[in-house]
Motif scaffolding. Sequence first.
Motif, PDB file in Angstrom:
ATOM      1  N   LYS A  11       0.835  -1.216   0.000  1.00 57.38           N
ATOM      2  CA  LYS A  11       0.000   0.000   0.000  1.00 57.38           C
ATOM      3  C   LYS A  11       0.864   1.257   0.000  1.00 57.38           C
ATOM      4  CE  LYS A  11      -4.039   0.382   2.156  1.00 57.38           C
ATOM      5  NZ  LYS A  11      -5.036   0.356   1.128  1.00 57.38           N
ATOM      6  N   PHE A  12       1.888   1.274   0.859  1.00 57.40           N
ATOM      7  CA  PHE A  12       2.725   2.461   0.943  1.00 57.40           C
ATOM      8  C   PHE A  12       3.547   2.650  -0.329  1.00 57.40           C
ATOM      9  CE2 PHE A  12       6.766   4.498   1.842  1.00 57.40           C
ATOM     10  CZ  PHE A  12       6.308   5.743   2.219  1.00 57.40           C
ATOM     11  N   LEU A  13       4.187   1.592  -0.802  1.00 52.46           N
ATOM     12  CA  LEU A  13       5.035   1.725  -1.987  1.00 52.46           C
ATOM     13  C   LEU A  13       4.242   2.089  -3.230  1.00 52.46           C
ATOM     14  CD1 LEU A  13       7.679  -1.084  -1.500  1.00 52.46           C
ATOM     15  CD2 LEU A  13       7.982   1.383  -1.290  1.00 52.46           C
ATOM     16  N   SER A  14       3.011   1.592  -3.348  1.00 50.07           N
ATOM     17  CA  SER A  14       2.203   1.975  -4.503  1.00 50.07           C
ATOM     18  C   SER A  14       1.836   3.457  -4.437  1.00 50.07           C
ATOM     19  CB  SER A  14       0.959   1.103  -4.614  1.00 50.07           C
ATOM     20  OG  SER A  14       0.126   1.264  -3.490  1.00 50.07           O
ATOM     21  N   ALA A  15       1.446   3.927  -3.269  1.00 53.83           N
ATOM     22  CA  ALA A  15       1.110   5.354  -3.131  1.00 53.83           C
ATOM     23  C   ALA A  15       2.337   6.230  -3.343  1.00 53.83           C
ATOM     24  CB  ALA A  15       0.501   5.607  -1.751  1.00 53.83           C
ATOM     25  N   PHE A  16       3.471   5.819  -2.779  1.00 56.95           N
ATOM     26  CA  PHE A  16       4.692   6.606  -2.926  1.00 56.95           C
ATOM     27  C   PHE A  16       5.175   6.611  -4.375  1.00 56.95           C
ATOM     28  CE2 PHE A  16       9.366   7.036  -2.713  1.00 56.95           C
ATOM     29  CZ  PHE A  16       9.415   8.320  -2.208  1.00 56.95           C
ATOM     30  N   THR A  17       5.040   5.490  -5.063  1.00 60.79           N
ATOM     31  CA  THR A  17       5.439   5.412  -6.466  1.00 60.79           C
ATOM     32  C   THR A  17       4.606   6.345  -7.333  1.00 60.79           C
ATOM     33  OG1 THR A  17       6.159   3.133  -6.162  1.00 60.79           O
ATOM     34  CG2 THR A  17       5.750   3.848  -8.421  1.00 60.79           C
ATOM     35  N   ILE A  18       3.312   6.401  -7.077  1.00 59.80           N
ATOM     36  CA  ILE A  18       2.453   7.318  -7.832  1.00 59.80           C
ATOM     37  C   ILE A  18       2.853   8.759  -7.570  1.00 59.80           C
ATOM     38  CG2 ILE A  18       0.084   8.193  -8.015  1.00 59.80           C
ATOM     39  CD1 ILE A  18      -0.810   5.247  -7.601  1.00 59.80           C
ATOM     40  N   LEU A  19       3.102   9.102  -6.311  1.00 57.05           N
ATOM     41  CA  LEU A  19       3.525  10.453  -5.960  1.00 57.05           C
ATOM     42  C   LEU A  19       4.862  10.791  -6.608  1.00 57.05           C
ATOM     43  CD1 LEU A  19       2.899  12.976  -4.265  1.00 57.05           C
ATOM     44  CD2 LEU A  19       4.104  11.876  -2.378  1.00 57.05           C
ATOM     45  N   LEU A  20       5.779   9.847  -6.613  1.00 54.82           N
ATOM     46  CA  LEU A  20       7.079  10.067  -7.231  1.00 54.82           C
ATOM     47  C   LEU A  20       6.957  10.239  -8.748  1.00 54.82           C
ATOM     48  CD1 LEU A  20      10.046  10.275  -6.439  1.00 54.82           C
ATOM     49  CD2 LEU A  20      10.238   7.822  -6.787  1.00 54.82           C
ATOM     50  N   CYS A  21       6.100   9.451  -9.373  1.00 53.17           N
ATOM     51  CA  CYS A  21       5.881   9.589 -10.825  1.00 53.17           C
ATOM     52  C   CYS A  21       5.318  10.963 -11.164  1.00 53.17           C
ATOM     53  CB  CYS A  21       4.946   8.496 -11.329  1.00 53.17           C
ATOM     54  SG  CYS A  21       5.711   6.875 -11.408  1.00 53.17           S
ATOM     55  N   ILE A  22       4.402  11.454 -10.352  1.00 51.24           N
ATOM     56  CA  ILE A  22       3.847  12.792 -10.590  1.00 51.24           C
ATOM     57  C   ILE A  22       4.938  13.842 -10.501  1.00 51.24           C
ATOM     58  CG2 ILE A  22       2.317  14.552  -9.617  1.00 51.24           C
ATOM     59  CD1 ILE A  22       0.426  12.224  -8.837  1.00 51.24           C
ATOM     60  N   SER A  23       5.817  13.740  -9.499  1.00 47.48           N
ATOM     61  CA  SER A  23       6.869  14.741  -9.361  1.00 47.48           C
ATOM     62  C   SER A  23       7.913  14.623 -10.472  1.00 47.48           C
ATOM     63  CB  SER A  23       7.528  14.639  -7.985  1.00 47.48           C
ATOM     64  OG  SER A  23       8.197  13.420  -7.858  1.00 47.48           O
ATOM     65  N   VAL A  24       8.199  13.409 -10.931  1.00 48.37           N
ATOM     66  CA  VAL A  24       9.153  13.232 -12.033  1.00 48.37           C
ATOM     67  C   VAL A  24       8.574  13.801 -13.322  1.00 48.37           C
ATOM     68  CG1 VAL A  24      10.259  11.497 -13.498  1.00 48.37           C
ATOM     69  CG2 VAL A  24      10.412  11.315 -11.025  1.00 48.37           C
ATOM     70  N   VAL A  25       7.298  13.564 -13.578  1.00 50.67           N
ATOM     71  CA  VAL A  25       6.654  14.122 -14.772  1.00 50.67           C
ATOM     72  C   VAL A  25       6.670  15.643 -14.718  1.00 50.67           C
ATOM     73  CG1 VAL A  25       4.439  14.331 -15.969  1.00 50.67           C
ATOM     74  CG2 VAL A  25       5.288  12.090 -15.307  1.00 50.67           C
ATOM     75  N   SER A  26       6.491  16.198 -13.533  1.00 50.87           N
ATOM     76  CA  SER A  26       6.562  17.649 -13.378  1.00 50.87           C
ATOM     77  C   SER A  26       7.963  18.151 -13.735  1.00 50.87           C
ATOM     78  CB  SER A  26       6.210  18.022 -11.935  1.00 50.87           C
ATOM     79  OG  SER A  26       6.398  19.381 -11.714  1.00 50.87           O
ATOM     80  N   LEU A  28      10.107  16.658 -15.708  1.00 52.75           N
ATOM     81  CA  LEU A  28      10.260  16.491 -17.149  1.00 52.75           C
ATOM     82  C   LEU A  28       9.544  17.602 -17.914  1.00 52.75           C
ATOM     83  CD1 LEU A  28       9.875  12.617 -17.520  1.00 52.75           C
ATOM     84  CD2 LEU A  28      11.972  13.981 -17.719  1.00 52.75           C
ATOM     85  N   GLY A  29       8.415  18.048 -17.367  1.00 51.84           N
ATOM     86  CA  GLY A  29       7.705  19.169 -17.981  1.00 51.84           C
ATOM     87  C   GLY A  29       8.532  20.439 -17.960  1.00 51.84           C
ATOM     88  N   TYR A  30       9.221  20.686 -16.844  1.00 52.12           N
ATOM     89  CA  TYR A  30      10.108  21.845 -16.786  1.00 52.12           C
ATOM     90  C   TYR A  30      11.242  21.716 -17.795  1.00 52.12           C
ATOM     91  CZ  TYR A  30       8.008  23.715 -12.534  1.00 52.12           C
ATOM     92  OH  TYR A  30       7.159  24.254 -11.628  1.00 52.12           O
TER      93      TYR A  30
END
Length: 183
Positions: A11-26, A28-30
């Motif tokens: 549960k924790f790793l799935s939530a953290f992975t999603i949060l990390l993917c969002i920040s990495v995409v951000s 990459l957007g920059y």
Amino acid sequence: PFGKMEYLGAKFLSAFTILLCISVVSGLGYALGAAMPWVTSEHVQSFNPISYLHLYGAILIPDLLLISVVVFGIVLLSRNIYAGFMTILIMVLVPQMTGFVFSGDTNSYSRALLDPFGFKALAYYTQDWTLAERNEWNLPFEGVMIWNRVFWLGVAALIFGMVYRQFEFYQNTFSLFTKKQKV
């Protein structure tokens, strides 16, 4: 069948992975935005991937991990997603509160060490940098900055350990207010 560690870890790793993917995409957007043909070099400096990796490794990922553990623990034990939202709002105010609490403290090292998000630890080294130096130099990762990250990652591990110990598959929700039910 799975145990408590597998359940909480997944549960924790799935939530953290999603949060990390969002920040990495951000990020990459920059990077993509800086590479657009209409962006001139006088407005935006050239993209340096090492600076982004350094920022993510030294500041962003440890901060996301700390926030994730705290919010995960609150939501898991209270079984209330709104408690998680309130926790996030409170944690946004933490840097301002730590600045207020330690405003009379003349030892900037202790302020830098006790700042949960590392802003004061970063300022400990960069307070005398000029604007040009701040734009060109990589963030320092030494001394109090390392100890700050180690301390708060230790706090996150301690919180996760407490959540692990408190969690039961068949538990009542944690509440600040207990109601006695009439039988």
